[in-house]
Write an enzyme that holds these catalytic residues in place. Structure first.
Site, mmCIF file in Angstrom:
data_model
loop_
_atom_site.group_PDB
_atom_site.id
_atom_site.type_symbol
_atom_site.label_atom_id
_atom_site.label_comp_id
_atom_site.label_asym_id
_atom_site.label_seq_id
_atom_site.Cartn_x
_atom_site.Cartn_y
_atom_site.Cartn_z
ATOM 1 N N SER A 114 3.673 8.496 -2.762
ATOM 2 C CA SER A 114 3.802 9.498 -3.826
ATOM 3 C C SER A 114 5.185 9.494 -4.477
ATOM 4 C CB SER A 114 3.462 10.892 -3.290
ATOM 5 O OG SER A 114 4.347 11.245 -2.250
ATOM 6 N N CYS A 168 -5.025 10.985 -1.075
ATOM 7 C CA CYS A 168 -3.821 10.758 -0.262
ATOM 8 C C CYS A 168 -2.553 10.999 -1.089
ATOM 9 C CB CYS A 168 -3.879 9.387 0.387
ATOM 10 S SG CYS A 168 -2.864 9.304 1.851
ATOM 11 N N ILE A 177 -4.294 7.227 6.294
ATOM 12 C CA ILE A 177 -3.133 6.336 6.415
ATOM 13 C C ILE A 177 -1.881 7.119 6.033
ATOM 14 C CG2 ILE A 177 -2.080 4.168 5.664
ATOM 15 C CD1 ILE A 177 -4.950 3.278 4.790
ATOM 16 N N ARG A 178 -1.011 7.360 7.013
ATOM 17 C CA ARG A 178 0.179 8.208 6.787
ATOM 18 C C ARG A 178 -0.192 9.397 5.886
ATOM 19 N NH1 ARG A 178 1.593 3.355 5.832
ATOM 20 N NH2 ARG A 178 2.043 3.698 3.641
ATOM 21 N N GLU A 192 -11.996 5.292 -1.077
ATOM 22 C CA GLU A 192 -12.105 3.992 -1.770
ATOM 23 C C GLU A 192 -12.007 2.820 -0.787
ATOM 24 O OE1 GLU A 192 -9.558 5.936 -1.661
ATOM 25 O OE2 GLU A 192 -7.666 4.831 -1.739
ATOM 26 N N HIS A 215 -8.956 8.181 2.324
ATOM 27 C CA HIS A 215 -9.192 7.131 1.317
ATOM 28 C C HIS A 215 -10.672 6.761 1.186
ATOM 29 C CE1 HIS A 215 -4.957 5.811 0.679
ATOM 30 N NE2 HIS A 215 -4.790 6.297 1.890
#
Ligand code: GLN
Length: 198
Positions: A48, A77, A132-133, A171, A169
């Site tokens: 981000s 995310c 993920i994180r 995707e 996620h």
């Protein structure tokens, strides 16, 4: 129907593939004029701080905010972080959704994990969610609907009107149910008949 995918950094190609599987056209958004041609926008996962810095560099942050006020946006995310009003630190955000986010909320030891997540708006079976994180939502304002929580109570999917945010996620799986939910329920866009059953 054209769906923009913010393509500054992160997992935008994966979103495009799932959109195509639903019969939607995906348009990569890198510059302000790209926003003029789309009906809704997806902000992918990635980093981000990087997405924010690039958005500032390309003079995209204000246009993104103006777009979000009018049109449906889904952040996954890092995209969820970009949509939040409050993340407890100073970094460029679109900042429209009334929620507080904790970045990297699951610690260094558990960098990534996958769970079968119950998402009532999608119905059964559970959604295979890849974190993920990942961030989590620590406060939701009035009008923010919680769509999914982990077993420990962490809020990981929310909707506020025409905005959707997921900490994981969708995707990175082949399950198009979240994309279909965004297009049909959140954005109110008609899907081609064939895509109803993907
Ligand atoms: N940890 C990242 C951030 O803070 C988000 C990770 C991701 O998008 N997979 O922006």
């Amino acid at each position: 129907m054209k769906i923009g995918v913010l393509a500054l950094q992160g997992a935008f190609v994966e979103h495009e593939k799932l959109l195509h599987s639903l019969g939607a056209r995906a348009v990569e958004v890198r510059l302000p004029p790209h926003l003029d041609a789309i009906d809704a926008l997806i902000i992918p996962g990635g980093e981000s701080t990087t997405i924010g810095k690039l958005a500032v560099a390309f003079n995209l942050l204000e246009p993104l905010r103006a777009f979000a006020v009018q049109k449906p946006v889904w952040g996954t995310c890092a995209g969820m972080i970009m949509l939040a009003k409050d993340i407890g630190r100073d970094q460029p955000l679109i900042g429209v959704m009334d929620m507080t986010i904790e970045r990297n909320a699951f610690g260094r030891q558990v960098d990534s994990f996958e769970v079968e997540l119950d998402v009532p708006v999608l119905g059964p079976p559970p959604f295979h969610a890849v974190f993920i994180r990942a961030p989590r939502v620590t406060r939701v304002g009035e009008g923010v609907e919680v769509l999914a929580r982990l077993d420990d109570g962490s809020i990981v999917a929310v909707r506020q009107g025409h905005w959707l945010a997921t900490a994981f996620h969708p995707e990175l799986t082949s399950d198009a149910r979240f994309h279909r939910y965004f297009l049909r329920e959140v954005a109110g866009l008609p899907l081609r008949q064939a895509a109803e059953h993907v």
